[in-house]
Structure formats: structure tokens, C-alpha cells
Design an enzyme around this catalytic site. Structure first.
Site, mmCIF file in Angstrom:
data_model
loop_
_atom_site.group_PDB
_atom_site.id
_atom_site.type_symbol
_atom_site.label_atom_id
_atom_site.label_comp_id
_atom_site.label_asym_id
_atom_site.label_seq_id
_atom_site.Cartn_x
_atom_site.Cartn_y
_atom_site.Cartn_z
ATOM 1 N N CYS A 164 114.131 11.383 81.789
ATOM 2 C CA CYS A 164 115.073 12.456 82.123
ATOM 3 C C CYS A 164 114.590 13.746 81.463
ATOM 4 C CB CYS A 164 116.469 12.093 81.621
ATOM 5 S SG CYS A 164 117.702 13.370 81.955
ATOM 6 N N CYS A 210 122.878 12.073 86.619
ATOM 7 C CA CYS A 210 122.006 13.237 86.427
ATOM 8 C C CYS A 210 121.702 13.880 87.784
ATOM 9 C CB CYS A 210 120.707 12.808 85.746
ATOM 10 S SG CYS A 210 119.630 14.210 85.342
ATOM 11 N N ARG A 269 115.332 12.439 91.832
ATOM 12 C CA ARG A 269 114.822 11.078 92.035
ATOM 13 C C ARG A 269 115.910 10.022 91.906
ATOM 14 N NH1 ARG A 269 110.604 11.656 87.331
ATOM 15 N NH2 ARG A 269 112.527 12.554 86.475
ATOM 16 N N ASP A 325 118.951 14.970 88.660
ATOM 17 C CA ASP A 325 117.547 14.675 88.983
ATOM 18 C C ASP A 325 117.407 14.191 90.428
ATOM 19 O OD1 ASP A 325 115.004 13.174 89.167
ATOM 20 O OD2 ASP A 325 114.882 13.591 87.023
ATOM 21 N N HIS A 344 119.117 8.020 83.185
ATOM 22 C CA HIS A 344 117.846 7.473 83.675
ATOM 23 C C HIS A 344 116.728 7.742 82.681
ATOM 24 C CE1 HIS A 344 116.013 11.358 85.061
ATOM 25 N NE2 HIS A 344 117.270 11.725 84.971
#
Ligand code: CO
Length: 214
Positions: A100, A41, A45, A43, A97
């Protein structure tokens, strides 16, 4: 984010690398031979190299919203083709994750414009697993379970491609479905039983004239 810092960090990083190995960048410039393709992803993080403890040259990376493998997405399909047929990676990891936002958005009754067709693919995963998901009462638990099921479906999407099927037949390419738990920092191997899943669907998706891919 302080951009000045980025460039001074870059200078320090170069010095550090060269202090360990004077030819470090010379060697890097010669080419890459990564053994792993990572699809994760976007993302912020979920930082790929930090998560895998990987060094430059070790992992070929593709990231998009909710780690999707969509057959008409020229971007991900080009990455898979190049990694499997040209770089000849030995392992492919699809890493989702928990928490998400892409997965969460796909569970909401909202018009998100251009994001709709992308998220629709996650809604389809929801539809396939609706019975299992709808008995989960806790909303966080439910959407984290969809994140897991989405990883599983994207791994299956990988195996629907001709390049991956061919690599299964010709060499021992492996596919892995992982989940990163942002709340604990844990990286979890979902140990997906592909043989079992594929046995049920290969009559539909086999692109190798019926040759068994296992
Ligand atoms: Co995400």
C-alpha cells in the site's frame, strides 16, 4: 483508457442484464438493502466488487487512501453513520492491502504537503507498534506488517464510534479486518480478537454510559 469503449461496454452490460431479467433496473431503482459496509483503500488494484464477487446492491462502499477511519473525517463518519444507523448493515469490513503506497509513504521522512495530516494517522499507528515493527529487518515485510496493524487500528477506530457501539448492543453487528495480498491475489481474514483488544480500552472509549458492548 478508451472512453468510447466504456460507453459501448455500458450498452452491452445493459443488454446482458435485461436478457437475464427484464425488470433488473426497475428493481435496482427501488432502493438498496446491503448487508455489508466495506471500507478499503482507493488503490486501483484493489477492486472492491471484483474482490468480493459482489453484485450491485450488495455492498456499501467507502474507499480512501490506506483505508482509514478518522474520527474527524466527515466523509467516512457520514458513511459509517448512514450504513449502520439507516441501512442497518450486519457486517463491516475494513480491508487493507500489502504494498500500500499510503502506508509506505507514512514510513518515509518526506514532506508530502496536503497528504501529511492524512498520513500522520498512519504514523501514529507506527508509533503505537514501533517495538514490534522495528525488529523486522526486511523493508517489504515491515511495511506490509504496518498495513496489517493499520487495518487492526482502523477496526478499533470503528468501534470507538457511538453508532457502532450502539449496534453492538442492540443487534449483532460484526467488524472484520482483512488484508488483500496483491502478490498472490489472496484475501486474508486477519481474525482480529476484538473482544480481547476492546476489554483493554473500553474504559476509555465507551460512549454508552458504561454498558458493556459485548
Ligand atoms: Co493502499
Amino acid at each position: 483508457m478508451d472512453f468510447e469503449k466504456i460507453f459501448s461496454h455500458n450498452e452491452a452490460w445493459i443488454a446482458e442484464k435485461l436478457s437475464i431479467d427484464r425488470d433488473y433496473f426497475d428493481k435496482l431503482s427501488k432502493g438498496q438493502k446491503p448487508e455489508v459496509l466495506y471500507i478499503g483503500c482507493s488503490d486501483s488494484r484493489v477492486a472492491t466488487e471484483e474482490l468480493l464477487g459482489a453484485k450491485p446492491g450488495e455492498v456499501f462502499v467507502h474507499r480512501n487512501i490506506a483505508n482509514m477511519v478518522i474520527s474527524i473525517d466527515l466523509n467516512v463518519m457520514s458513511v459509517i453513520t448512514y450504513a449502520v444507523e439507516h441501512l442497518k448493515v450486519k457486517q463491516i469490513i475494513v480491508c487493507g492491502h500489502y504494498y500500500c503506497s499510503g502506508v509506505k509513504a507514512a514510513m518515509e521522512a518526506k514532506d508530502l504537503g496536503l497528504l501529511n495530516p492524512w498520513l500522520r494517522n498512519i504514523r501514529d499507528v507506527y508509533r503505537i507498534h514501533k517495538d514490534e515493527l522495528n525488529v523486522i529487518k526486511d523493508p517489504d515485510e515491515k511495511y506490509n506488517r504496518l498495513a496489517e496493524l493499520n487495518v487492526e487500528e482502523q477496526c478499533i477506530n470503528l468501534i470507538k464510534t457511538a453508532a457502532v457501539q450502539k449496534a453492538f448492543i442492540e443487534r449483532d453487528l460484526r467488524v472484520h479486518g482483512w488484508i488483500f495480498d496483491i502478490r498472490s491475489g489472496k484475501l486474508i481474514d486477519m481474525r482480529i480478537n476484538f473482544k480481547k483488544i476492546l476489554k483493554e480500552i473500553m474504559e476509555i472509549y465507551n460512549l454508552n454510559e458504561g454498558k458493556s458492548i459485548f
